[in-house]
Design an enzyme around this catalytic site. Structure first.
Site, PDB file in Angstrom:
ATOM      1  N   GLY A 119     -12.553   3.795  -4.612  1.00 19.95           N
ATOM      2  CA  GLY A 119     -11.261   3.612  -5.269  1.00 19.95           C
ATOM      3  C   GLY A 119     -10.158   3.142  -4.347  1.00 19.95           C
ATOM      4  O   GLY A 119      -8.978   3.218  -4.688  1.00 19.95           O
ATOM      5  N   GLN A 120     -10.522   2.613  -3.170  1.00 15.83           N
ATOM      6  CA  GLN A 120      -9.495   2.141  -2.236  1.00 15.83           C
ATOM      7  C   GLN A 120      -8.916   0.818  -2.723  1.00 15.83           C
ATOM      8  O   GLN A 120      -9.661  -0.108  -3.046  1.00 15.83           O
ATOM      9  CB  GLN A 120     -10.118   1.965  -0.842  1.00 15.83           C
ATOM     10  CG  GLN A 120      -9.097   1.571   0.215  1.00 15.83           C
ATOM     11  CD  GLN A 120      -9.710   1.474   1.612  1.00 15.83           C
ATOM     12  OE1 GLN A 120     -10.918   1.643   1.794  1.00 15.83           O
ATOM     13  NE2 GLN A 120      -8.874   1.202   2.598  1.00 15.83           N
ATOM     14  N   HIS A 170      -5.538   5.105   5.091  1.00 16.24           N
ATOM     15  CA  HIS A 170      -4.431   6.001   4.741  1.00 16.24           C
ATOM     16  C   HIS A 170      -4.977   7.289   4.159  1.00 16.24           C
ATOM     17  O   HIS A 170      -6.024   7.290   3.502  1.00 16.24           O
ATOM     18  CB  HIS A 170      -3.458   5.340   3.754  1.00 16.24           C
ATOM     19  CG  HIS A 170      -4.111   4.757   2.544  1.00 16.24           C
ATOM     20  ND1 HIS A 170      -4.786   3.550   2.559  1.00 16.24           N
ATOM     21  CD2 HIS A 170      -4.212   5.215   1.270  1.00 16.24           C
ATOM     22  CE1 HIS A 170      -5.261   3.292   1.361  1.00 16.24           C
ATOM     23  NE2 HIS A 170      -4.939   4.285   0.538  1.00 16.24           N
ATOM     24  N   ASP A 182       4.381   7.632  -1.643  1.00 13.80           N
ATOM     25  CA  ASP A 182       3.642   6.630  -2.412  1.00 13.80           C
ATOM     26  C   ASP A 182       4.579   6.006  -3.456  1.00 13.80           C
ATOM     27  O   ASP A 182       5.390   6.692  -4.079  1.00 13.80           O
ATOM     28  CB  ASP A 182       2.433   7.288  -3.107  1.00 13.80           C
ATOM     29  CG  ASP A 182       1.418   6.266  -3.581  1.00 13.80           C
ATOM     30  OD1 ASP A 182       0.320   6.208  -3.012  1.00 13.80           O
ATOM     31  OD2 ASP A 182       1.727   5.516  -4.534  1.00 13.80           O
ATOM     32  N   HIS A 240      -3.909  10.290   1.549  1.00 14.20           N
ATOM     33  CA  HIS A 240      -2.969  10.741   0.516  1.00 14.20           C
ATOM     34  C   HIS A 240      -2.773  12.248   0.684  1.00 14.20           C
ATOM     35  O   HIS A 240      -3.751  13.006   0.735  1.00 14.20           O
ATOM     36  CB  HIS A 240      -3.548  10.523  -0.891  1.00 14.20           C
ATOM     37  CG  HIS A 240      -3.790   9.102  -1.281  1.00 14.20           C
ATOM     38  ND1 HIS A 240      -2.957   8.400  -2.127  1.00 14.20           N
ATOM     39  CD2 HIS A 240      -4.795   8.240  -0.971  1.00 14.20           C
ATOM     40  CE1 HIS A 240      -3.439   7.176  -2.326  1.00 14.20           C
ATOM     41  NE2 HIS A 240      -4.553   7.060  -1.640  1.00 14.20           N
ATOM     42  N   ASN A 270      -9.486   7.563  -0.024  1.00 13.78           N
ATOM     43  CA  ASN A 270     -10.302   6.633  -0.804  1.00 13.78           C
ATOM     44  C   ASN A 270     -10.841   5.561   0.133  1.00 13.78           C
ATOM     45  O   ASN A 270     -10.082   4.989   0.930  1.00 13.78           O
ATOM     46  CB  ASN A 270      -9.452   5.991  -1.911  1.00 13.78           C
ATOM     47  CG  ASN A 270      -8.964   7.007  -2.927  1.00 13.78           C
ATOM     48  OD1 ASN A 270      -9.666   7.956  -3.252  1.00 13.78           O
ATOM     49  ND2 ASN A 270      -7.745   6.824  -3.430  1.00 13.78           N
TER      50      ASN A 270
END
Ligand code: 5GP
Ligand code: ZN
Length: 113
Positions: A92-93, A99, A29, A101, A86
């Site tokens: 909260g995307q 994806h 990230d 995390h 998310n």
């Protein structure tokens, strides 16, 4: 379509791939929230987990399998890690390409923010 993660999967946007398979890539990230913070994505574009059709849902298992593999390879198991997906505005995307995390290397807290 202007999708940053499609760009990374296709090689037109730079990222250091820590895994590349036929259908999945993983890379650190840009703004890490833990000592280990890796994003695991399908090469195919799905706007969110909610947008994966039933016929393609196996891709989610592939993302989980790569998380397992990375956790094994990086020695973050058995100390532990957190997988986060998310999804949507209240989830909260911020990037509209599915994806996962993979977060590790510090104590995670609950409840999440
Ligand atoms: P979300 O908020 O959608 O769950 O996660 C998106 C993540 O993508 C964020 O943690 C953000 O730091 C990361 N990100 C956004 N743009 C880029 C980029 O161009 N490269 C990388 N490596 N990560 C990115
Ligand atoms: Zn995309």
């Amino acid at each position: 379509m202007d999708c940053i993660f499609c760009g990374i999967a296709g090689g037109s946007v730079p990222a250091t791939l820590v895994y590349e398979g036929e259908r999945v890539v993983a890379f650190p990230d840009l703004n890490p929230q833990a000592p280990t913070h890796i994003l695991i994505i399908p090469k195919a574009h799905y706007a969110s987990i909610q947008d994966v059709p039933p016929a393609d849902i196996g891709i989610v298992a592939e993302l989980a399998a790569i998380a397992q593999e990375l956790a094994r390879a990086r020695g973050i198991w058995p100390s532990g890690y957190r997988l986060v997906v998310n999804s949507g505005p209240q989830g909260g995307q911020t990037v509209g390409h599915l994806h996962v995390h993979l977060l590790a290397g510090r104590q995670m807290m609950w409840p999440p923010g």
